[in-house]
Structure formats: C-alpha cells, structure tokens
Motif scaffolding. Structure first.
Motif, PDB file in Angstrom:
ATOM      1  N   UNK A   1       4.768  57.093  26.319  1.00 14.18           N
ATOM      2  CA  UNK A   1       5.065  58.459  25.884  1.00 14.18           C
ATOM      3  C   UNK A   1       6.131  58.448  24.791  1.00 14.18           C
ATOM      4  N   UNK A   2       7.168  57.652  24.994  1.00 13.27           N
ATOM      5  CA  UNK A   2       8.223  57.537  23.978  1.00 13.27           C
ATOM      6  C   UNK A   2       7.658  56.986  22.674  1.00 13.27           C
ATOM      7  N   UNK A   3       6.747  56.010  22.787  1.00 10.26           N
ATOM      8  CA  UNK A   3       6.145  55.424  21.587  1.00 10.26           C
ATOM      9  C   UNK A   3       5.275  56.440  20.848  1.00 10.26           C
ATOM     10  N   UNK A   4       4.509  57.244  21.591  1.00 15.02           N
ATOM     11  CA  UNK A   4       3.661  58.274  20.974  1.00 15.02           C
ATOM     12  C   UNK A   4       4.517  59.304  20.250  1.00 15.02           C
ATOM     13  N   UNK A   5       5.625  59.674  20.875  1.00 14.84           N
ATOM     14  CA  UNK A   5       6.523  60.667  20.290  1.00 14.84           C
ATOM     15  C   UNK A   5       7.400  60.080  19.189  1.00 14.84           C
ATOM     16  N   UNK A   6       7.433  58.746  19.130  1.00 15.31           N
ATOM     17  CA  UNK A   6       8.290  58.094  18.138  1.00 15.31           C
ATOM     18  C   UNK A   6       9.762  58.181  18.486  1.00 15.31           C
ATOM     19  N   UNK A   7      10.040  58.231  19.779  1.00 16.98           N
ATOM     20  CA  UNK A   7      11.419  58.340  20.250  1.00 16.98           C
ATOM     21  C   UNK A   7      11.836  57.044  20.953  1.00 16.98           C
ATOM     22  N   UNK A   8      13.057  56.592  20.733  1.00 10.79           N
ATOM     23  CA  UNK A   8      13.519  55.378  21.413  1.00 10.79           C
ATOM     24  C   UNK A   8      13.823  55.658  22.888  1.00 10.79           C
ATOM     25  N   UNK A   9      13.650  54.649  23.716  1.00  9.70           N
ATOM     26  CA  UNK A   9      14.015  54.768  25.127  1.00  9.70           C
ATOM     27  C   UNK A   9      15.536  54.729  25.264  1.00  9.70           C
ATOM     28  N   UNK A  10      16.107  55.718  25.926  1.00 10.02           N
ATOM     29  CA  UNK A  10      17.549  55.752  26.127  1.00 10.02           C
ATOM     30  C   UNK A  10      17.967  54.933  27.337  1.00 10.02           C
ATOM     31  N   UNK A  11      16.988  54.632  28.188  1.00  8.11           N
ATOM     32  CA  UNK A  11      17.218  53.739  29.321  1.00  8.11           C
ATOM     33  C   UNK A  11      15.896  53.036  29.598  1.00  8.11           C
ATOM     34  N   UNK A  12      15.815  52.273  30.653  1.00 11.75           N
ATOM     35  CA  UNK A  12      14.547  51.611  30.950  1.00 11.75           C
ATOM     36  C   UNK A  12      13.522  52.637  31.414  1.00 11.75           C
ATOM     37  N   UNK A  13      12.252  52.313  31.169  1.00 16.98           N
ATOM     38  CA  UNK A  13      11.181  53.227  31.577  1.00 16.98           C
ATOM     39  C   UNK A  13      11.178  53.419  33.085  1.00 16.98           C
ATOM     40  N   UNK A  14      11.458  52.338  33.812  1.00 14.50           N
ATOM     41  CA  UNK A  14      11.495  52.433  35.272  1.00 14.50           C
ATOM     42  C   UNK A  14      12.587  53.392  35.723  1.00 14.50           C
ATOM     43  N   UNK A  15      13.711  53.351  35.018  1.00  9.10           N
ATOM     44  CA  UNK A  15      14.827  54.232  35.356  1.00  9.10           C
ATOM     45  C   UNK A  15      14.464  55.692  35.109  1.00  9.10           C
ATOM     46  N   UNK A  16      13.694  55.955  34.054  1.00  6.98           N
ATOM     47  CA  UNK A  16      13.264  57.322  33.747  1.00  6.98           C
ATOM     48  C   UNK A  16      12.452  57.898  34.901  1.00  6.98           C
ATOM     49  N   UNK A  17      11.526  57.094  35.426  1.00  4.76           N
ATOM     50  CA  UNK A  17      10.685  57.543  36.535  1.00  4.76           C
ATOM     51  C   UNK A  17      11.534  57.744  37.792  1.00  4.76           C
ATOM     52  N   UNK A  18      12.432  56.817  38.040  1.00  3.12           N
ATOM     53  CA  UNK A  18      13.299  56.915  39.225  1.00  3.12           C
ATOM     54  C   UNK A  18      14.154  58.169  39.166  1.00  3.12           C
ATOM     55  N   UNK A  19      14.736  58.425  38.000  1.00  3.92           N
ATOM     56  CA  UNK A  19      15.588  59.611  37.828  1.00  3.92           C
ATOM     57  C   UNK A  19      14.792  60.898  37.983  1.00  3.92           C
ATOM     58  N   UNK A  20      13.539  60.887  37.491  1.00  2.00           N
ATOM     59  CA  UNK A  20      12.692  62.070  37.626  1.00  2.00           C
ATOM     60  C   UNK A  20      12.436  62.367  39.105  1.00  2.00           C
ATOM     61  N   UNK A  21      12.051  61.336  39.843  1.00  2.00           N
ATOM     62  CA  UNK A  21      11.768  61.519  41.274  1.00  2.00           C
ATOM     63  C   UNK A  21      13.021  61.956  42.028  1.00  2.00           C
ATOM     64  N   UNK A  22      14.144  61.385  41.617  1.00  2.84           N
ATOM     65  CA  UNK A  22      15.417  61.741  42.280  1.00  2.84           C
ATOM     66  C   UNK A  22      15.737  63.217  42.062  1.00  2.84           C
ATOM     67  N   UNK A  23      15.545  63.683  40.820  1.00  2.28           N
ATOM     68  CA  UNK A  23      15.844  65.097  40.533  1.00  2.28           C
ATOM     69  C   UNK A  23      14.910  66.014  41.310  1.00  2.28           C
ATOM     70  N   UNK A  24      13.674  65.571  41.502  1.00  2.00           N
ATOM     71  CA  UNK A  24      12.702  66.372  42.250  1.00  2.00           C
ATOM     72  C   UNK A  24      13.091  66.440  43.728  1.00  2.00           C
ATOM     73  N   UNK A  25      13.520  65.306  44.264  1.00  2.00           N
ATOM     74  CA  UNK A  25      13.955  65.302  45.670  1.00  2.00           C
ATOM     75  C   UNK A  25      15.162  66.206  45.864  1.00  2.00           C
ATOM     76  N   UNK A  26      16.088  66.113  44.931  1.00  2.00           N
ATOM     77  CA  UNK A  26      17.305  66.929  45.048  1.00  2.00           C
ATOM     78  C   UNK A  26      16.999  68.411  44.922  1.00  2.00           C
ATOM     79  N   UNK A  27      16.070  68.736  44.036  1.00  2.00           N
ATOM     80  CA  UNK A  27      15.724  70.144  43.818  1.00  2.00           C
ATOM     81  C   UNK A  27      15.173  70.786  45.089  1.00  2.00           C
ATOM     82  N   UNK A  28      14.314  70.042  45.798  1.00  2.00           N
ATOM     83  CA  UNK A  28      13.660  70.588  46.980  1.00  2.00           C
ATOM     84  C   UNK A  28      14.268  70.057  48.292  1.00  2.00           C
ATOM     85  N   UNK A  29      15.330  69.247  48.161  1.00  2.00           N
ATOM     86  CA  UNK A  29      15.930  68.609  49.329  1.00  2.00           C
ATOM     87  C   UNK A  29      14.864  67.900  50.143  1.00  2.00           C
TER      88      UNK A  29
END
Length: 331
Positions: free
Chosen positions: A295-323
């Motif tokens: 996705x970052x490559x398609x958008x032409x944007x550099x990764x600010x962290x590892x791709x795995x970390x992006x997915x982990x952070x997304x799931x974490x925010x979702x868990x926190x949102x809904x507890x």
C-alpha cells in the motif's frame, strides 16, 4: 435503370423532388405509357400526389414513400408505394421485375455510398483506433503496476470478491463478560460483535488483465481496416469486408467506454482510505504486513515503521476502541 443525382435518402421534400426531376404535375401514369421506374423517395411529409390511373381515374392519394417513373415519351411522374406494389404491377411480371431491379440497385448503391463515406474517413478512424490502443496499453500498465506490488494472495482475494460481488469489509471483536450459569456459578462468556469498515471500492476487470481481449479485439479491427482497398467502387467481397468493419465500429465505442470505466475504477481503488481496507481481507498477520508494505509503495509513501508494526498498531487501536479481548475477520 436508376437515374443519376442524389440517392433516395437525400430527397426530403416534394419541392426537392420536383426541382430535381421536373415532375409533370398534370400527367397521368398508366400501363400503356409506362417505360421504367427512375428512383424511389421517402419524404418527411406526405406531400407527394400519386398520378397512377386506377379504376379509370387518377389515384390522387398523398403519400411519403413512392417512386419517380418515366413514361415512354420521357415525362416524369409519381406513383405511391402502395399503388406501385399492390396495384400497378400486381399481375405484370415485367413491371414487378422493373421495380424489384430498382430496389436492388438502390440498395446496392446505398451500401456502396456508405462504404465510400466510411473509407473516406479511413485516416481519421485509424488515428482514433491508435489512440484507443494507447489508452488500453496505459490501462494495462497501470493495472500491472498495482498487481505486481500487491501480494498475489491479496490479488486473488480481490478477484474472488469481484466474482462474488462481495465488497463489504466486516470484522468482529469479542467482549468477555462474567455471567452466572444455570447452577449459579460465575463463568466467562465471550460475545462477538460486528465492525463494518464499509465498501471496498474500485474492483473491476482490470484485476484480470490476462483474461481481457480488448487489445486483440481493437488490433483485429485496425488490421481489417488496413486491408480495405482505396478504390471508388468496391467489389461484392470488398463491400462485405467494409461493412463488417463498419459494424465493428460499434464494438470500438463500447471498448472505449469500458477502458474509461476501468481506469476510473483504478483511481477509486487507489484512494488512500480505500487501499487501507486491504489489510482487512485476511486475518493472516504476515500477509497483512506484506499488503501494508505494498500500500505504501502504491501510494509512493515511505514506511515510517515496519509493515508488521503498522498491522499490530492497527489491531491494538481497534481493541482499545472497543475494549475487545479478540478480533477476527467476519466469515
């Protein structure tokens, strides 16, 4: 015999007809003075008056569709289509044959005229076809860039959703609560709730460029156009070949519309908010990370962290949102 001058489709009014053929308005047509039909006509309004003598009197019926005929002494008169077909030649094979020959000759002339008009625009048509070929090539290249960047399993998932027309992205989160059972003992109970992330936009046939025949179809039409002769009069086989290409031009219109549609779908697909839905196509963490990187490559944007970390952070925010205690893709 067919007269020179404009074809029947170009004669629109009684005034044109009278000026072009010098019709005798006082004349009368009979079997005795009939020589041959000259040309058919189809007027905008029923302004032509039939001059055929039927039952000892001139018909006089006003009509739109009829024939210009010439008498044996060279006078030109009018006869309505109905009188010509149902009365004048009904029991006379020679008369019927004359009108039949005229219709066939005019039909062939119309075909020749249409083919000549078509071939006179050959260079313009070739330029338009070449422009369409370039647009198809651009579409394929645009699609190929995206498909090469995305993991193949993600592409397969998109194609599967396209086939099923399933574009809604839904996950579920779990909440664990303690409840009493039938004997009054407290125990944990897990309940699952849906999260609707919306619709995945932009899925289309561009996901399957190898199955597309757009390029070969247009090239085939161009090759057929190239082989048509540059002559004033076409043989029967050449005329049929030209008419086949003319018919194919309608296919070019639909192809042009399809190319524009697929390019529009690609633009929708590549919208940033839409692309991020791709990490929700599977619960496989590794595949989701690979997709995030793409996705970052398609958008032409550099990764600010590892791709795995992006997915982990997304799931974490979702868990926190809904507890939530857990997450899963909806089946």
């Amino acid at each position: 015999m067919i007269s020179d001058g404009p074809n029947a489709a170009e004669i629109k009014t009684i005034t044109q007809l009278q000026e072009l053929f010098d019709i005798d308005p006082e004349g009368a047509l009979s079997k005795a003075n009939f020589s041959h039909p000259l040309k058919s006509y189809r007027l905008i309004k029923a302004d032509a008056k039939c001059q055929y003598v039927r039952d000892a009197k001139v018909c006089g019926q006003y009509h739109q569709h009829g024939y210009i005929v010439q008498t044996k002494n060279g006078i030109k008169l009018l006869i309505g289509h109905c009188c010509a077909e149902k009365h004048f030649g009904i029991n006379d094979d020679e008369v019927k044959s004359a009108f039949s020959h005229l219709r066939k000759t005019e039909y062939l002339q119309r075909r020749q005229d249409k083919a000549r008009q078509f071939l006179s625009n050959r260079e313009r048509l070739i330029a338009q076809i070449d422009e369409l070929l370039q647009a198809i090539d651009n579409l394929y290249n645009e699609a190929a860039r995206i498909l090469e960047l995305l993991p193949q399993k993600t592409v397969n998932s998109l194609i599967d959703r396209l086939k099923r027309n399933d574009v809604r992205i839904t996950w579920e989160y779990s909440i664990v609560q303690k409840e009493k059972n039938e004997i009054g003992r407290t125990e944990p109970v897990t309940s699952w709730y849906p999260v609707d992330f919306g619709l995945l936009r932009g899925l289309g046939n561009w996901l399957r460029p190898r199955s597309s025949s757009l390029l070969s179809d247009v090239n085939a039409i161009r090759n057929q156009l190239d082989t048509l002769p540059k002559v004033a009069h076409l043989t029967d086989s050449e005329l049929k070949a030209a008419e086949a290409v003319i018919k194919q031009l309608e296919r070019l219109k639909s192809i042009k519309i399809e190319v524009a549609k697929q390019r529009s779908l690609i633009r929708e697909f590549c919208a940033k908010d839409n692309l991020w839905l791709l990490i929700l196509l599977t619960s496989n963490h590794v595949l989701r990370a690979e997709t995030a990187s793409a996705i970052h490559a398609i958008l032409g944007e550099p990764l600010e962290s590892t791709a795995a970390r992006i997915v982990t952070d997304f799931d974490k925010s979702l868990r926190e949102k809904y507890r939530a205690s857990g997450l899963r893709i909806a089946s």
